[in-house]
Design an enzyme around this catalytic site. Structure first.
Site: not given
Ligand code: NAD
Length: 402
Positions: A128, A133, A136, A139, A239
Site C-alpha cells: 500500500r 495505488q 490496490d 482498497s 498503520y
Molecule cells: P484499512 O487498513 O484501510 O482500515 C482499517 C482501519 O482500522 C485503519 O484506519 C486503522 O487505523 C483502524 N484500526 C486498527 N486498529 C484499530 C483499533 N484498535 N481501534 C480502532 N481502529 C483501528 O482497512 P480496510 O481496507 O478499510 O479494511 C477494513 C476491514 O474490512 C478489514 O478487516 C478487511 O478485511 C475487511 N473487509 C471485509 C470485506 C467483506 O466482504 N467482509 C471486504 C473488504 C474488506
C-alpha cells in the site's frame, strides 16, 4: 502475449477479472485477450461484449488455460468442478498468474503453482504505497464493502436513517457508529451520511480526524492520559499498531459509551497481518438497545465483535450481528470494473514492449510475487521467505520473454 481470463469457480463468486472496457484497452496496447465462455455473465458482461472489445472466447477452462501466457483471476486456485483437476495444475508451464491468492489458506495451491514454474502474483500483497495505488485491489474491494456495510445496516435496522418531518410527527435520525476509518470505514461513513444518519467514527489514528469530519461525521478520539500518555498509536507505514493491554482497556471503555448510544455499529478495524482487534464485547452488545444492528466487516479475520459468526447473521440480546464475507461479490459490476483496472495497472507495470520484465529490486514486484522459477517466495502469512529476500540483484532481475 496472450492474456487468459477464466470463469471463476469459487462458490458464490460473481466477479470477473477483466471487463470488456479493460479488455479493449489491453487489445489496443497490442496484447491478445482470451476469455472463457460465460466468465463475465454474472458481472453483467456477455461473451459478445468481449468479442466486440477484440477478445476471443475459449469454450472451456482447459482450452483457456492452454492458450494463456498470462492468467488473470479473481479468486485463489481451487479444485475445478469440470476440468478434471485443480486450477493450479491447469496453467501452462512458465505462465504468469495474477489474482487474489489467499496465501494463508492456499498453501497447497501455491506449491502447485511453484511446481509448474508459474510466476504468480498475489493482489493482496501489493504494497500500500503511493506508486502502487492504481493496483490496490484490496482498497477497491474495501470501497465496495464499506458502501455495502452501510446499506446492510440500514436494511436490517427497523428504523429510518434520516430525520423526517412527517404529518405523523418528527422521526429522529438513526445513530451510526463506525469503528476504524480506513478505506471501508470512510465509505461506510459517507454512505450512512448520504442516507441521513447521524454518524460518529473512531480510529486509533488521529490523522483520519479531518477526513471523518469532512464527511460530516463526528470523530471520537482516544486521549491517553497517565500510562502511555503522549505515545503514538500509529506504527510503521502510518498503520495502526497493536495496543498495550492497558490502552486496549481504555479504548474499550470509550467504545462502550458510543456503542451503547448507537442504532447501527459498523466495524472495520484491522491491523495488517494480524487477527482483527476485538473492540465490541458481549457486555457492550448486552447494553445496546433491542433492535440495534452490528455489521462486522472484519468477520473473516476473527471479527471486531466477539459474538460475530463469519458469513452469518446472529441475534444476541435483541441485537442483530451481521458477519458478511465477500461483499465485493454482491456488487459484481463495479467490483469487477475496479479490479480489472487494478489488474491492468499491474500488467502495465510488469510488461514492457510486449515482454514480461521482472525486477525483484522493485518493491511492487518483490512484494507481490508469490512463486517464481519453481520456488515459493512467501510463507502462509505473506512474509517473504529468507531465500527470496536474500536473492542477489543480478539473478533477481531477469528479462523473461513469455
Ligand atoms: P484499512 O487498513 O484501510 O482500515 C482499517 C482501519 O482500522 C485503519 O484506519 C486503522 O487505523 C483502524 N484500526 C486498527 N486498529 C484499530 C483499533 N484498535 N481501534 C480502532 N481502529 C483501528 O482497512 P480496510 O481496507 O478499510 O479494511 C477494513 C476491514 O474490512 C478489514 O478487516 C478487511 O478485511 C475487511 N473487509 C471485509 C470485506 C467483506 O466482504 N467482509 C471486504 C473488504 C474488506
Amino acid at each position: 502475449m496472450r492474456i487468459g481470463v477464466p470463469l471463476e469457480i469459487a462458490p458464490g463468486e460473481t466477479r470477473v477479472a477483466l471487463v470488456p472496457e479493460v479488455a479493449a484497452r489491453l487489445v489496443k496496447a497490442g496484447l491478445e485477450v482470451v476469455v472463457e465462455s460465460h466468465a463475465g455473465e454474472r458481472a453483467g458482461h456477455a461473451d459478445a461484449a468481449y468479442v466486440a472489445a477484440g477478445a476471443a472466447i475459449a469454450a472451456g477452462a482447459r482450452e483457456l488455460y492452454a492458450a494463456a501466457d498470462f492468467v488473470l483471476k479473481v479468486r485463489e486456485p481451487l479444485p475445478h468442478p469440470t476440468a478434471g483437476g485443480h486450477e493450479a495444475d491447469l496453467p501452462r508451464e512458465g505462465a504468469v498468474w495474477i489474482g487474489f491468492l489467499a496465501p494463508a489458506k492456499s498453501a497447497e495451491a501455491i506449491d502447485k503453482l511453484a511446481a509448474r514454474r508459474v510466476t504468480a502474483f498475489a493482489m493482496e500483497l501489493i504494497p500500500r504505497i503511493t506508486r502502487a495505488q492504481a493496483m490496490d485491489a484490496l482498497s477497491s474491494m474495501s470501497t465496495v464493502a464499506g458502501y455495502k456495510a452501510a446499506l446492510l445496516g440500514a436494511t436490517a435496522l427497523g428504523k429510518f436513517f434520516p430525520l423526517l418531518m412527517t404529518a405523523a410527527g418528527t422521526i429522529a435520525p438513526a445513530r451510526v457508529f463506525v469503528l476504524g476509518a480506513g478505506v471501508a470505514g470512510l465509505l461506510a461513513i459517507a454512505t450512512a451520511r448520504r442516507l441521513g444518519a447521524v454518524v460518529e467514527a473512531f480510529d486509533v489514528r488521529p490523522a483520519v480526524r479531518e477526513e471523518v469530519q469532512s464527511l460530516g461525521a463526528a470523530f471520537v478520539q482516544l486521549v491517553l492520559t497517565g500510562e502511555g500518555e503522549g505515545e503514538s498509536l500509529v506504527g510503521a507505514g502510518g498503520y495502526a499498531r497493536e495496543l498495550s493491554a492497558d490502552q486496549e482497556r481504555r479504548e474499550r471503555e470509550l467504545i462502550h459509551l458510543h456503542v451503547k448510544a448507537a442504532d447501527v455499529v459498523i466495524s472495520t478495524a484491522m491491523v495488517p497481518g494480524r487477527k482483527a482487534p476485538v473492540l465490541v464485547t458481549e457486555a457492550m452488545v448486552k447494553d445496546m438497545r433491542t433492535g440495534s444492528v452490528i455489521v462486522d466487516l472484519a468477520a473473516e479475520t476473527g471479527g471486531n465483535c466477539e459474538l460475530t459468526v463469519p458469513g452469518e447473521t446472529v441475534e444476541r440480546s435483541g441485537v442483530q450481528i451481521l458477519g458478511p464475507v465477500n461483499l465485493a461479490a454482491s456488487l459484481p459490476q463495479h467490483a469487477s470494473q475496479m479490479y480489472a483496472r487494478n489488474l491492468m495497472a499491474l500488467v502495465n507495470h510488469l510488461v514492457k514492449q510486449g515482454e514480461l520484465q521482472l525486477d525483484f529490486e522493485d518493491e511492487i514486484t518483490r512484494g507481490a510475487c508469490v512463486t517464481h522459477a519453481g520456488r515459493r517466495r512467501v510463507d502462509a502469512a505473506g512474509r517473504m521467505l529468507p531465500a527470496a529476500a536474500s536473492e542477489p540483484a543480478a539473478q533477481s532481475a531477469p528479462r523473461v520473454a513469455v
